[in-house]
Enzyme design. Structure first.
Site, mmCIF file in Angstrom:
data_model
loop_
_atom_site.group_PDB
_atom_site.id
_atom_site.type_symbol
_atom_site.label_atom_id
_atom_site.label_comp_id
_atom_site.label_asym_id
_atom_site.label_seq_id
_atom_site.Cartn_x
_atom_site.Cartn_y
_atom_site.Cartn_z
ATOM 1 N N GLY A 290 17.816 -5.699 0.930
ATOM 2 C CA GLY A 290 18.460 -6.684 0.157
ATOM 3 C C GLY A 290 16.519 -8.206 0.390
ATOM 4 N N TYR B 285 0.460 0.853 14.460
ATOM 5 C CA TYR B 285 -0.890 0.452 13.827
ATOM 6 C C TYR B 285 -0.384 0.832 12.470
ATOM 7 C CZ TYR B 285 -4.354 0.516 10.792
ATOM 8 O OH TYR B 285 -5.209 0.358 9.664
ATOM 9 N N ASP C 273 0.842 -1.226 0.530
ATOM 10 C CA ASP C 273 0.020 -0.009 -0.160
ATOM 11 C C ASP C 273 0.471 1.029 -0.381
ATOM 12 O OD1 ASP C 273 -1.676 2.049 0.816
ATOM 13 O OD2 ASP C 273 -3.295 0.464 1.968
ATOM 14 N N LYS D 190 -8.229 -5.281 2.760
ATOM 15 C CA LYS D 190 -8.953 -4.985 3.823
ATOM 16 C C LYS D 190 -9.198 -6.369 4.792
ATOM 17 C CE LYS D 190 -9.592 -0.535 3.391
ATOM 18 N NZ LYS D 190 -8.375 -0.759 2.794
ATOM 19 N N LYS E 54 -3.071 -2.578 7.367
ATOM 20 C CA LYS E 54 -3.983 -4.042 7.103
ATOM 21 C C LYS E 54 -2.523 -4.547 6.763
ATOM 22 C CE LYS E 54 -7.211 -3.846 7.613
ATOM 23 N NZ LYS E 54 -7.063 -2.382 7.882
HETATM 24 C C1 F6R Z 1 -6.749 1.249 6.130
HETATM 25 C C2 F6R Z 1 -7.941 0.410 6.704
HETATM 26 C C3 F6R Z 1 -8.829 2.063 6.633
HETATM 27 C C4 F6R Z 1 -8.234 2.489 8.332
HETATM 28 C C5 F6R Z 1 -9.853 4.230 7.976
HETATM 29 C C6 F6R Z 1 -8.776 5.262 9.008
HETATM 30 O O1 F6R Z 1 -6.322 0.153 5.584
HETATM 31 O O2 F6R Z 1 -8.116 -0.332 6.180
HETATM 32 O O3 F6R Z 1 -10.581 1.288 7.091
HETATM 33 O O4 F6R Z 1 -7.417 2.121 9.099
HETATM 34 O O5 F6R Z 1 -10.040 4.274 7.035
HETATM 35 O O6 F6R Z 1 -7.691 5.506 8.358
HETATM 36 P P1 F6R Z 1 -6.892 6.406 9.030
HETATM 37 O O7 F6R Z 1 -5.946 6.397 10.787
HETATM 38 O O8 F6R Z 1 -5.502 6.734 8.194
HETATM 39 O O9 F6R Z 1 -7.792 7.560 8.918
HETATM 40 MG MG MG Z 2 -4.380 2.317 2.772
HETATM 41 MG MG MG Z 3 -4.843 -2.170 1.510
#
Ligand code: F6R
Ligand code: MG
Ligand code: MG
Length: 361
Positions: free
Chosen positions: A100, A224, A11, A129, A227
């Site tokens: 590496g 965090y 990502d 997700k 994911k």
């Molecule tokens: C990230 C994801 C989203 C975020 C959510 C909050 O892969 O699945 O559900 O966790 O949009 O994101 P932030 O904390 O960046 O505002």
């Molecule tokens: Mg993302």
């Molecule tokens: Mg993703």
């Protein structure tokens, strides 16, 4: 001819929010791969906000040059992401310097090396997700469940069963199980999807059938950072499960962990490429299936395998289940238990309340 198929994903920024990859990032990634003479062929795809590099070459798995190429490609795409101020630009590139091997640095990796057969059908599953444990149930069904895979019963070349390599992603240990003999032992572990992940499946003669990405980004980073949306590669036909047996488990949108803020359970919805952008409550989690034939390492495809009315019912059911789960709001089992949430305010709340807790008489 020995071919390595490497799928490496990251990502590198979402558009908008965490929903999909911007076309400019895809274009830049394609340009970066096209300039390299290491690859036989490549495809650039996305599932949700994950940029997916699908590459064929002859350098074997865990090859430093291939991993560096992927890493540099993600850096190029991140530059665009930053210019466009896309959301979470470069979020999976945890380190500033390449060591590496992209493993342990953020990107997800699934690679396999094999002798290309007379005809070589492969399927690359890409999910957004959710987490690598999401593949446990489908991989079990594909390679070990005769109610899913008729070939286990009626194809003499599959009747012997398979060998599953399972990783403990918390203690960094691995263990092998032979099926059907050790089915019940296997299930004890892989039912715990946040800890035990099926890394690969081989025939008993050692032919590779499937490989998945098992990174746990949130654990690697210690905080965090997003994911570890997983990928999985499966070879099909001729002594391995048929294409339709590989796809069949996805007719049931099983519950997986992930969805909003990596902290909820929801159904894994099989979708076509153009619907691979999670929107409702940042979800529900979704999976695409890209079908390929390999011809001397050249990639023929992709075919959009879930773009089929036969999966409409699974999508309808996933929508129904998503709605049902959503009605639980902040309650388990929709929201994950505290120990499995990627975001938690518990420490702050407990701190605030600590003086107010009294012993129960
Ligand atoms: C990230 C994801 C989203 C975020 C959510 C909050 O892969 O699945 O559900 O966790 O949009 O994101 P932030 O904390 O960046 O505002
Ligand atoms: Mg993302
Ligand atoms: Mg993703």
């Amino acid at each position: 001819m020995k071919i390595t198929l490497s799928v490496i994903k990251a990502d590198i920024g979402g558009f908008p929010g965490h929903s999909q990859v911007h076309q400019k990032c895809m274009d830049v990634a394609g340009e970066s791969l096209s300039k390299s003479d290491l690859l036989i062929d490549y495809r650039v795809m996305h599932c949700g906000d994950d940029l997916e590099l699908i590459m064929t070459h002859q350098k074997g798995v865990d090859n430093k040059e291939i991993h560096k190429l992927a890493w540099n490609t993600f850096l190029e795409a991140t530059k665009v992401s930053k210019e466009l101020k896309l959301y979470g630009a470069g979020q999976d590139l945890l380190s500033d310097s390449f060591s590496g091997n992209v493993k342990g640095m953020g990107p997800g990796v699934a690679e396999m090396e094999f002798e290309e057969r007379k005809s070589e059908p492969v399927i690359v599953f890409m999910a957004d997700k959710t987490e690598p444990g999401a593949w446990n149930m489908p991989l079990y069904k594909i390679f070990a469940d005769p109610f899913n895979t008729a070939g286990l019963v009626i194809d003499p070349s599959m009747h012997d069963g398979f060998v599953f390599e399972v990783h403990d992603v918390i203690d960094h240990k691995k263990v092998e199980f032979h099926t059907p003999e050790e089915l019940y032992d296997l299930l004890v572990l892989i039912g715990a999807t946040d800890r035990y992940c099926i890394k690969s499946v081989k025939t008993k003669k050692g032919e590779i059938g499937a490989v998945s990405s098992t990174q746990r980004l949130n654990l690697m980073a210690g905080k965090y950072v997003g994911k570890d949306d997983p990928v999985c590669v499966v070879r099909a036909q001729h002594g391995l499960p048929a294409l339709g047996e590989v796809l069949e488990p996805f007719s049931f949108p099983h519950l997986v962990k992930g969805w909003m803020r990596g902290s909820h359970q929801g159904p894994l919805m099989p979708v076509n490429f153009k619907d691979a952008h999670p929107t409702r409550f940042d979800g529900p989690p979704r999976v695409i299936a890209a079908g390929f034939q390999l011809a001397n390492g050249k990639i023929v495809g992709p075919a959009d395998l879930f773009d089929d009315p036969a999966f409409d019912y699974a999508r309808t059911k996933a929508n129904y289940v998503a709605d049902y789960m959503r009605r639980h709001g902040p309650f388990e089992p929709h929201r994950l238990p505290l120990s499995e949430m990627e975001y938690t305010t518990l420490p702050h709340v407990m701190d605030k309340l600590k003086e107010r807790f009294k012993p129960i008489e």
